[in-house]
Each structure stands twice: as structure tokens, then as C-alpha cells.
Design an enzyme around this catalytic site. Structure first.
Site, PDB file in Angstrom:
ATOM      1  N   HIS A  72      21.441 -36.730  -3.849  1.00  0.00           N
ATOM      2  CA  HIS A  72      20.675 -37.183  -2.692  1.00  0.00           C
ATOM      3  C   HIS A  72      19.196 -36.875  -2.897  1.00  0.00           C
ATOM      4  O   HIS A  72      18.806 -35.713  -3.033  1.00  0.00           O
ATOM      5  CB  HIS A  72      21.173 -36.503  -1.423  1.00  0.00           C
ATOM      6  CG  HIS A  72      22.485 -37.020  -0.939  1.00  0.00           C
ATOM      7  ND1 HIS A  72      23.023 -36.687   0.283  1.00  0.00           N
ATOM      8  CD2 HIS A  72      23.373 -37.873  -1.517  1.00  0.00           C
ATOM      9  CE1 HIS A  72      24.180 -37.313   0.443  1.00  0.00           C
ATOM     10  NE2 HIS A  72      24.415 -38.021  -0.646  1.00  0.00           N
ATOM     11  N   TYR A 200      20.589 -34.613  10.096  1.00  0.00           N
ATOM     12  CA  TYR A 200      20.504 -33.492  11.025  1.00  0.00           C
ATOM     13  C   TYR A 200      19.968 -34.038  12.337  1.00  0.00           C
ATOM     14  O   TYR A 200      18.842 -34.542  12.385  1.00  0.00           O
ATOM     15  CB  TYR A 200      19.555 -32.423  10.501  1.00  0.00           C
ATOM     16  CG  TYR A 200      20.062 -31.666   9.296  1.00  0.00           C
ATOM     17  CD1 TYR A 200      20.595 -30.389   9.428  1.00  0.00           C
ATOM     18  CD2 TYR A 200      19.985 -32.214   8.016  1.00  0.00           C
ATOM     19  CE1 TYR A 200      21.045 -29.676   8.319  1.00  0.00           C
ATOM     20  CE2 TYR A 200      20.437 -31.516   6.902  1.00  0.00           C
ATOM     21  CZ  TYR A 200      20.964 -30.246   7.063  1.00  0.00           C
ATOM     22  OH  TYR A 200      21.408 -29.556   5.965  1.00  0.00           O
ATOM     23  N   PRO A 292      24.329 -22.018   8.468  1.00  0.00           N
ATOM     24  CA  PRO A 292      24.452 -23.098   7.485  1.00  0.00           C
ATOM     25  C   PRO A 292      23.419 -24.207   7.628  1.00  0.00           C
ATOM     26  O   PRO A 292      23.387 -25.114   6.807  1.00  0.00           O
ATOM     27  CB  PRO A 292      25.864 -23.636   7.741  1.00  0.00           C
ATOM     28  CG  PRO A 292      26.142 -23.294   9.173  1.00  0.00           C
ATOM     29  CD  PRO A 292      25.445 -21.987   9.426  1.00  0.00           C
ATOM     30  N   LYS A 296      21.931 -22.907   2.557  1.00  0.00           N
ATOM     31  CA  LYS A 296      21.487 -21.876   1.621  1.00  0.00           C
ATOM     32  C   LYS A 296      22.560 -20.882   1.193  1.00  0.00           C
ATOM     33  O   LYS A 296      22.360 -20.143   0.225  1.00  0.00           O
ATOM     34  CB  LYS A 296      20.312 -21.093   2.227  1.00  0.00           C
ATOM     35  CG  LYS A 296      19.057 -21.928   2.417  1.00  0.00           C
ATOM     36  CD  LYS A 296      18.587 -22.507   1.112  1.00  0.00           C
ATOM     37  CE  LYS A 296      17.507 -23.548   1.308  1.00  0.00           C
ATOM     38  NZ  LYS A 296      17.399 -24.471   0.173  1.00  0.00           N
ATOM     39  N   TYR A 384      14.089 -26.945   1.277  1.00  0.00           N
ATOM     40  CA  TYR A 384      15.439 -27.504   1.301  1.00  0.00           C
ATOM     41  C   TYR A 384      16.000 -27.661  -0.109  1.00  0.00           C
ATOM     42  O   TYR A 384      17.175 -27.376  -0.349  1.00  0.00           O
ATOM     43  CB  TYR A 384      15.433 -28.847   2.024  1.00  0.00           C
ATOM     44  CG  TYR A 384      16.823 -29.333   2.407  1.00  0.00           C
ATOM     45  CD1 TYR A 384      17.435 -28.889   3.575  1.00  0.00           C
ATOM     46  CD2 TYR A 384      17.528 -30.216   1.587  1.00  0.00           C
ATOM     47  CE1 TYR A 384      18.704 -29.307   3.919  1.00  0.00           C
ATOM     48  CE2 TYR A 384      18.799 -30.647   1.932  1.00  0.00           C
ATOM     49  CZ  TYR A 384      19.389 -30.188   3.100  1.00  0.00           C
ATOM     50  OH  TYR A 384      20.651 -30.601   3.431  1.00  0.00           O
TER      51      TYR A 384
END
Length: 389
Positions: A72, A200, A292, A296, A384
Site C-alpha cells: 500500500h 481510518y 493499534p 506499531k 506511519y
């Protein structure tokens, strides 16, 4: 029995350390309380940083990952009816890899079995001895027989509830903790994802995450009360709530189906430091837990293991203890950066039960700034995809 490194825990952290040490010619015995089937049955993380993939390559266990994983180059945020794609590759020069923790564990188990290196499952009454002495040891009961494993070092990779951290005197540890006033209800289902990258979503009804494990399997979450029980959430109720939060465009494309697994997890941040006590070294969830939201947990465990592998390798190859002495400080620097990012992502995307009008305005302003600032988007992308090892 005697070995160079005794590894407590056969989750991904312990297995990865064992594989790296095996390739370096360093002896290690892994002790695990559960059965292999139980370890494989844990449904956990699925987003891997490039650094984690590089470590798996170094361990020689990434062949199936490279043939099956999804790459991704971006991640999406949804809020206030708007969608924002964070182009990770463009902003941070790296992508993330979607490959379930269960599959990582399976690959590591297969490599361990092929190497012939010992892993002892279903051990009971594990106790650590003489961890501040030159020659520590571990006693345990296996198949009704009490045994002792002498070693040079102990690697505590046995998770938050394991014996390793609890073997350190309370006065020798500093503990930092934050519990969040909500949980995540997650489901695993064999249906094709109606999204190309993770989404998200912040909504007035609460947070939702659209994730995946493959082109035919999804992993989806909704924010829920800590008082909720799984039994209160039928499949129909979950999918209805998820669709209302994730956005009408995605909901219209979705195919829902039978849920394979459903669970509720509380969210918390936890760090115990230092990550070394004598000849005992903590790695992964034994030393730290992150919510979560920032993806990480597994990645932090992998970086801990990498630092620990380098430390042991330097000691056995060069006789130097410098890397061992620096392990805790080196690992904690990256841990706290990840704890900060996970806290920020959690605060950004969740509605808190006690949120007053002031906090509500700050929450909205933070999202507006992110949606309109290329600098803020770059900072999110850099964190990220994972800060450098």
C-alpha cells in the site's frame, strides 16, 4: 540443558529473534507456555513497516510475504464527510506491507522447524534465576518433569502478562501507562474488501477502521464501550454500525458475510523501562503496549528484536558488551516515538466519552489542519511508514 540465549515466548518476537540468532550461528532455546496451535490462532496486526520487512528478509523468512502480501502506497482518512488520501510513498519514500501477524508467525515457525533449533511448547511454572549474575538460568516443567536451562542471556519475549517483566523487582522499573476509555470491536471475515487501502474514519458515532488481510479477507473495527460484550454484537449489528461510520460511498460497495472471528480489545499505552535488568532483556509486548491506531505493535517488537540481535551478535563475534549496554536506551528511543504517534492518532480519530465542547473544537481543528496542511500530512506519513531503525 545449556544454551547461549534462552528466549521466553514463541510469539513473533521470540521466533524472529531465534531465527536471526540461528542464522548468525548463536544457540538459542525458545520456551513457550502455549501450544503451537494457540500461538497461530492469535488474530493481531497486519500492517508492516518497510523496516520490519527488511528484518524478515534478513531472517530469511520473507519469501511467502513477497509473493502474497499487499503493498500500500497510501492510507485514507475520513472525517466530516471528507476523504483524504495520505500518499505515503510520495511523502515519505516508503510504502507499507499488508500481511497478517498470523502469517508472519507461520513463516517463522516453519523456518524454526526446518532449522532443527529447539522450541519447547507447553512449558509450565517458568521461573528466571540469577538474572544479575554472570550465568543466569530458567527452570520450567515440561511433560511433568522439572528442568533447568542454563544460559548466558535471557530474552523476555513473552508479552505483557509473561513472567519476564514480572521477574524484575518493582523498584528497578519505571512504568508509564495510559488507559483509554473505549475499546475496539474487531471482526475478521472472508469477504473481498471494498477499499484499496486502509481507511481510518472519524464520525459522530465513533471511530471505524477498514483494513484487510488479503484480496479476499477483511479485518474491520468499530470503537465501542469498555462495558460492551461480544455477545451483544451480532454480525448484522456490527456490519450496520461499520457501514454507517465508514462512509456512504464505501458502504454502497461493500459485500458483508460470515464473520470468522470477533473480539473486543481495550486500548492502552504502556512502557516499562529500562528494558534490561542484568542478563535479562525485554522485547516487544513484555516491555511496551501501544493502541493499534498507529499500526506499531508488531513493528516495535521487530525493531526491539533487531537491536537485540545486533547486540548479541556483537558480543559473540567481537566480545564487545557495548551494544548490550546500549540496548535499552536505543530501543526506548524508538518506542517512545511510536508511543507518541499512536497516542496522537488515537486522540485524533476517536470521540472521547468525557469530551467537553472545548475539546470537541480542538478535535475538529486538528482534523481541519491535517486535511489542509501538506506539512502535517508529511509528518503523519513519515511516522506511519516507520521511523528509521
Amino acid at each position: 540443558m545449556r544454551t547461549q540465549v534462552a528466549i521466553i515466548g514463541a510469539g513473533p518476537a521470540g521466533l524472529l529473534l531465534g531465527q536471526l540468532l540461528h542464522k548468525a550461528g548463536i544457540e538459542a532455546v525458545i520456551l513457550e507456555q502455549r501450544t503451537p496451535e494457540y500461538v497461530l490462532g492469535r488474530i493481531r496486526a497486519g500492517v508492516l513497516e518497510q523496516g520490519t520487512v527488511d528484518i524478515l528478509d534478513l531472517a530469511g523468512v520473507a519469501e511467502r510475504l513477497h509473493s502474497q502480501a499487499l503493498i500500500h502506497g497510501g492510507v485514507e482518512l475520513a472525517a466530516n464527510g471528507q476523504r483524504l488520501r495520505i500518499p505515503l510513498t510520495d511523502l515519505a519514500g516508503k510504502a507499507v506491507t499488508v500481511y497478517g501477524q498470523t502469517e508472519v508467525t507461520r513463516d517463522l515457525m516453519d523456518a524454526r522447524a526446518a532449522s532443527g533449533a529447539p522450541t519447547i511448547y507447553e512449558v509450565e511454572s517458568v521461573e528466571l534465576h540469577d538474572v544479575t549474575a554472570a550465568r543466569p538460568g530458567v527452570t520450567f516443567v515440561h511433560e511433568g518433569s522439572k528442568q533447568r536451562l542454563d544460559c548466558d542471556f535471557i530474552a523476555g519475549c513473552d508479552g505483557y502478562h509473561g513472567v519476564s517483566r514480572r521477574s524484575i523487582p518493582a523498584e528497578a522499573l519505571s512504568v508509564f501507562e495510559r488507559s483509554y476509555p473505549f475499546g475496539w470491536l474487531g471482526v475478521l471475515a472472508d469477504v473481498p474488501p471494498a477499499w484499496d487501502e486502509l481507511i481510518y474514519a472519524d464520525s459522530e458515532r465513533g471511530f471505524a477502521l477498514a483494513s484487510m488481510r488479503s484480496a479476499t479477507r477483511v479485518r474491520c473495527y468499530v470503537q465501542c464501550s469498555l462495558d460492551d460484550k461480544v455477545e451483544q454484537w451480532s454480525d448484522e449489528r456490527f456490519w450496520n454500525e461499520f457501514q454507517q461510520r465508514i462512509g456512504a460511498d464505501v458502504a454502497a460497495r461493500m459485500v458483508t458475510g460470515n464473520v470468522l472471528e470477533k473480539s473486543i480489545a481495550p486500548l492502552r499505552s504502556f512502557v516499562a523501562e529500562p528494558m534490561r535488568y542484568g542478563q535479562l532483556f525485554l522485547a516487544g509486548d513484555a516491555a511496551h503496549i501501544v493502541p493499534p491506531t498507529g499500526a506499531k505493535g508488531l513493528n516495535l517488537a521487530a525493531s526491539d528484536v533487531f537491536y537485540l540481535y545486533e547486540s548479541f551478535n556483537s558480543y559473540y563475534k567481537n566480545g564487545s558488551r557495548a551494544a548490550l549496554d546500549q540496548y535499552s536506551q536505543r530501543a526506548l528511543r524508538r518506542v517512545w516515538q511510536s508511543v507518541r504517534f499512536s497516542w496522537w492518532m488515537t486522540s485524533l480519530l476517536h470521540r472521547f466519552p468525557d469530551e467537553d465542547p472545548f475539546c470537541g473544537r480542538i478535535h475538529g481543528s486538528e482534523l481541519e489542519y491535517l486535511f489542509n496542511s501538506s506539512a502535517a500530512q508529511r509528518a503523519l506519513a513519515e511516522n506511519y511508514v516507520g521511523l528509521p531503525l
